[in-house]
Design a protein around this motif. Structure first.
Motif, PDB file in Angstrom:
ATOM      1  N   PHE A  35      43.148 -25.282 -15.479  1.00 44.00           N
ATOM      2  CA  PHE A  35      43.638 -25.104 -14.118  1.00 44.00           C
ATOM      3  C   PHE A  35      44.633 -23.948 -14.091  1.00 44.00           C
ATOM      4  N   THR A  36      44.999 -23.533 -12.902  1.00 42.43           N
ATOM      5  CA  THR A  36      45.946 -22.436 -12.746  1.00 42.43           C
ATOM      6  C   THR A  36      47.043 -22.832 -11.781  1.00 42.43           C
ATOM      7  N   LEU A  37      48.242 -22.348 -12.058  1.00 44.44           N
ATOM      8  CA  LEU A  37      49.378 -22.540 -11.158  1.00 44.44           C
ATOM      9  C   LEU A  37      49.784 -21.220 -10.518  1.00 44.44           C
ATOM     10  N   ASP A  38      48.960 -20.200 -10.729  1.00 39.55           N
ATOM     11  CA  ASP A  38      49.273 -18.856 -10.234  1.00 39.55           C
ATOM     12  C   ASP A  38      48.516 -18.509  -8.961  1.00 39.55           C
ATOM     13  N   GLY A  39      48.071 -19.514  -8.243  1.00 43.95           N
ATOM     14  CA  GLY A  39      47.300 -19.257  -7.033  1.00 43.95           C
ATOM     15  C   GLY A  39      45.819 -19.397  -7.301  1.00 43.95           C
ATOM     16  N   PRO A  40      45.025 -19.765  -6.293  1.00 43.76           N
ATOM     17  CA  PRO A  40      43.593 -19.990  -6.474  1.00 43.76           C
ATOM     18  C   PRO A  40      42.843 -18.729  -6.885  1.00 43.76           C
ATOM     19  N   VAL A  41      41.708 -18.947  -7.544  1.00 39.87           N
ATOM     20  CA  VAL A  41      40.863 -17.853  -8.025  1.00 39.87           C
ATOM     21  C   VAL A  41      39.710 -17.651  -7.050  1.00 39.87           C
ATOM     22  N   ASN A  42      39.511 -16.416  -6.618  1.00 36.30           N
ATOM     23  CA  ASN A  42      38.429 -16.101  -5.686  1.00 36.30           C
ATOM     24  C   ASN A  42      37.264 -15.369  -6.345  1.00 36.30           C
ATOM     25  N   GLY A  43      37.539 -14.730  -7.484  1.00 42.80           N
ATOM     26  CA  GLY A  43      36.534 -13.878  -8.097  1.00 42.80           C
ATOM     27  C   GLY A  43      35.788 -14.533  -9.239  1.00 42.80           C
ATOM     28  N   SER A  44      35.409 -13.718 -10.218  1.00 44.51           N
ATOM     29  CA  SER A  44      34.597 -14.197 -11.331  1.00 44.51           C
ATOM     30  C   SER A  44      35.208 -13.764 -12.654  1.00 44.51           C
ATOM     31  N   GLY A  45      34.752 -14.409 -13.736  1.00 44.90           N
ATOM     32  CA  GLY A  45      35.239 -14.063 -15.061  1.00 44.90           C
ATOM     33  C   GLY A  45      34.904 -15.149 -16.059  1.00 44.90           C
ATOM     34  N   VAL A  46      35.507 -15.057 -17.240  1.00 44.26           N
ATOM     35  CA  VAL A  46      35.256 -16.017 -18.315  1.00 44.26           C
ATOM     36  C   VAL A  46      36.194 -17.210 -18.152  1.00 44.26           C
ATOM     37  N   PHE A  47      35.611 -18.390 -17.986  1.00 48.80           N
ATOM     38  CA  PHE A  47      36.417 -19.613 -17.939  1.00 48.80           C
ATOM     39  C   PHE A  47      36.833 -20.027 -19.347  1.00 48.80           C
ATOM     40  N   ALA A  48      35.878 -20.026 -20.280  1.00 49.13           N
ATOM     41  CA  ALA A  48      36.179 -20.440 -21.651  1.00 49.13           C
ATOM     42  C   ALA A  48      35.169 -19.826 -22.609  1.00 49.13           C
ATOM     43  N   THR A  49      35.572 -19.740 -23.870  1.00 45.78           N
ATOM     44  CA  THR A  49      34.695 -19.244 -24.932  1.00 45.78           C
ATOM     45  C   THR A  49      34.505 -20.341 -25.968  1.00 45.78           C
ATOM     46  N   ILE A  50      33.248 -20.649 -26.266  1.00 46.95           N
ATOM     47  CA  ILE A  50      32.925 -21.677 -27.258  1.00 46.95           C
ATOM     48  C   ILE A  50      32.442 -20.990 -28.531  1.00 46.95           C
ATOM     49  N   THR A  51      32.990 -21.409 -29.664  1.00 44.85           N
ATOM     50  CA  THR A  51      32.546 -20.890 -30.953  1.00 44.85           C
ATOM     51  C   THR A  51      31.688 -21.944 -31.640  1.00 44.85           C
ATOM     52  N   PHE A  52      30.499 -21.547 -32.061  1.00 47.85           N
ATOM     53  CA  PHE A  52      29.567 -22.449 -32.738  1.00 47.85           C
ATOM     54  C   PHE A  52      29.291 -21.953 -34.152  1.00 47.85           C
ATOM     55  N   GLU A  53      28.879 -22.895 -35.000  1.00 47.39           N
ATOM     56  CA  GLU A  53      28.341 -22.555 -36.316  1.00 47.39           C
ATOM     57  C   GLU A  53      26.921 -23.098 -36.392  1.00 47.39           C
ATOM     58  N   ALA A  54      25.986 -22.261 -36.819  1.00 44.53           N
ATOM     59  CA  ALA A  54      24.598 -22.692 -36.981  1.00 44.53           C
ATOM     60  C   ALA A  54      24.472 -23.445 -38.301  1.00 44.53           C
ATOM     61  N   ILE A  55      23.993 -24.693 -38.253  1.00 43.69           N
ATOM     62  CA  ILE A  55      23.960 -25.521 -39.460  1.00 43.69           C
ATOM     63  C   ILE A  55      22.541 -25.825 -39.943  1.00 43.69           C
ATOM     64  N   ALA A  56      21.530 -25.508 -39.136  1.00 41.83           N
ATOM     65  CA  ALA A  56      20.149 -25.760 -39.550  1.00 41.83           C
ATOM     66  C   ALA A  56      19.207 -24.846 -38.773  1.00 41.83           C
ATOM     67  N   GLU A  57      18.017 -24.630 -39.346  1.00 43.04           N
ATOM     68  CA  GLU A  57      17.026 -23.786 -38.684  1.00 43.04           C
ATOM     69  C   GLU A  57      16.436 -24.492 -37.468  1.00 43.04           C
ATOM     70  N   GLY A  58      16.035 -23.703 -36.479  1.00 41.41           N
ATOM     71  CA  GLY A  58      15.400 -24.263 -35.295  1.00 41.41           C
ATOM     72  C   GLY A  58      15.822 -23.524 -34.042  1.00 41.41           C
ATOM     73  N   GLN A  59      15.400 -24.044 -32.900  1.00 42.45           N
ATOM     74  CA  GLN A  59      15.776 -23.455 -31.618  1.00 42.45           C
ATOM     75  C   GLN A  59      16.717 -24.411 -30.903  1.00 42.45           C
ATOM     76  N   ALA A  60      17.945 -24.002 -30.749  1.00 46.48           N
ATOM     77  CA  ALA A  60      18.975 -24.853 -30.152  1.00 46.48           C
ATOM     78  C   ALA A  60      19.183 -24.500 -28.686  1.00 46.48           C
ATOM     79  N   THR A  61      19.589 -25.505 -27.932  1.00 45.13           N
ATOM     80  CA  THR A  61      19.889 -25.313 -26.514  1.00 45.13           C
ATOM     81  C   THR A  61      21.331 -25.704 -26.231  1.00 45.13           C
ATOM     82  N   ILE A  62      22.002 -24.855 -25.502  1.00 42.08           N
ATOM     83  CA  ILE A  62      23.357 -25.128 -25.025  1.00 42.08           C
ATOM     84  C   ILE A  62      23.281 -25.120 -23.507  1.00 42.08           C
TER      85      ILE A  62
END
Length: 408
Positions: free
Chosen positions: A107-134
């Motif tokens: 959340f933000t305390l600096d006033g509402p957001v009207n535009g676009s951008g990155v909310f969060a970045t997720i870091t993954f590690e690949a642990i097995a072969e295959g086709q994964a879905t996020i």
């Protein structure tokens, strides 16, 4: 005349139904939430990132909650960090690699957001072969002043193709380098330890190692450049700031070829969660009555793992807010709450309540115990309005009927 009365009855019945009301249908807003990139290819053992991108579409967004699922047999989530749009971590944010689910709130305390951008970045590690879905769940939230504004049909997904480990980046005749950290043995776990120790070993190679190149920073794929002699097999970094860090190292052979480059992850959170100020539904009550304890806080780096509650200095027990206390005998109670983050840092708060014997003349606000629920209030307000309108229509209709009869 009969036709007039019949139409009047229909009208009254229709007005009554309208005023009784039906549950409001909450229309979807225009805000969107997608994942980027939508597809990528990695190898087993690789670490990679996926961003949760949001677009407020002028909806004045102040709070976001992303629910993300991933293929738990192929991927392991190692970190989630907020971007600058909603930089404060909401309670309840977590990574569950057992079920393959992520919940991240900001959340933000600096006033509402009207535009676009990155909310969060997720870091993954690949642990097995295959086709994964996020995938982002349609139940994710983008809130504007308490009102849902996300378009559930806009949520996106990402496909990750995971291939077998290849050693094409290792030059012919080069050794294979592996790294361990006695101070931070689990790259997926947060630690409050601010000093990190690393050691390494090599396997194979057609010539001796003459030097190592190392680096320590917050970038995932830095090409290390600090030179260490071949006799050194350990490295220490002290007083590390909170955050996600990487130790990078590769070896250089006498022949000039280099080993693989290792990027070892270190997660440091040595700061306690933000202040915890629990509250109760009432500070004074009688025996036989119940009291509800509410609590919650945030943690800027690793997030809150769990809460624990104790009474009068007793043993802490993991609990979720709210906690209802019943059957308390007369006396004073200190309700204590602790918040523990993913690195084990703790913060505490407390609030007191007084329980009086049953029958005690306890001073309470006028109207205590007579509050109607919002639903009840809405029902009676609507019913009162409906009855009033019906009476008015009957009076008007009656006047019209009397007037018509007089004309006859």
């Amino acid at each position: 005349m009969k036709m007039f009365l019949k139409q009047t009855c229909y009208l009254l019945f229709a007005v009554f139904l309208v005023l009784q009301g039906t549950p409001a249908v909450q229309a979807a807003g225009a805000a969107t939430m997608i994942l980027s990139p939508q597809s990528q290819t990695v190898e087993v053992g690789n670490t990679f990132k996926v961003t949760i991108d949001v677009n407020a579409s002028n909806e004045e967004i102040d709070t976001v909650r992303a629910y993300v699922s991933f293929s738990k047999d192929l991927l392991q989530a190692t970190d989630v960090s907020l971007g600058n749009l909603f930089s404060r971590v909401s309670p309840g944010s977590s990574i569950d690699n057992t079920s393959g689910e992520i919940s991240m709130g900001g959340f933000t305390l600096d006033g509402p957001v009207n535009g676009s951008g990155v909310f969060a970045t997720i870091t993954f590690e690949a642990i097995a072969e295959g086709q994964a879905t996020i995938a982002v769940s349609p139940s994710s939230k983008m809130i504007s002043a308490g009102v849902e504004k996300i378009n559930p049909s806009s949520v996106g997904s990402s496909t990750v193709t995971i291939g077998a480990i290849t050693f094409e980046d290792i030059e012919e005749g080069a050794a294979y380098l592996t790294v361990e950290s006695p101070s931070h043995p689990n790259q997926s776990a947060w630690s409050s330890e601010k000093n990190a120790n690393f050691s390494w070993s090599i396997d194979g190679g057609s010539s001796d190692i003459t030097s190592y190149l190392v680096a320590f920073d917050d970038q995932l794929s830095t090409d290390p450049a600090i030179i260490l002699s071949a006799e050194i097999d350990s490295y220490e970094v002290t007083d590390i700031a909170d955050g996600l860090w990487y130790f990078h190292i590769k070896g250089v052979h006498a022949s000039g070829v280099v080993t693989n480059t290792v990027h070892y992850t270190v997660r440091v959170d040595a700061t306690v969660p933000n202040p915890l100020e629990p509250s109760v539904s009432q500070t004074q009550l009688l025996e036989g009555e119940s009291v509800e304890l509410y609590f919650g806080t945030t943690d800027e780096t690793s997030g809150i793992l769990y809460y624990q509650v104790a009474i009068n200095g007793g043993e802490y027990v993991p609990k979720a807010s709210p906690v209802i206390f019943e059957d308390l005998v007369a006396g004073t109670y200190l309700l204590q709450v602790g918040a523990v983050d993913y690195a084990g840092n703790e913060t505490y708060g407390s609030v007191s309540v007084r329980v009086y014997p049953e029958g005690y003349d306890l001073e309470r606000p006028v109207g205590y115990g007579e509050e109607k629920t919002e639903k009840e209030g809405a029902f009676w307000n609507t019913t009162t309005m409906a009855v009033t309108v019906i009476v008015l229509l009957l009076v008007i209709g009656g006047g019209i009927v009397i007037g018509l009869r007089k004309k006859k």
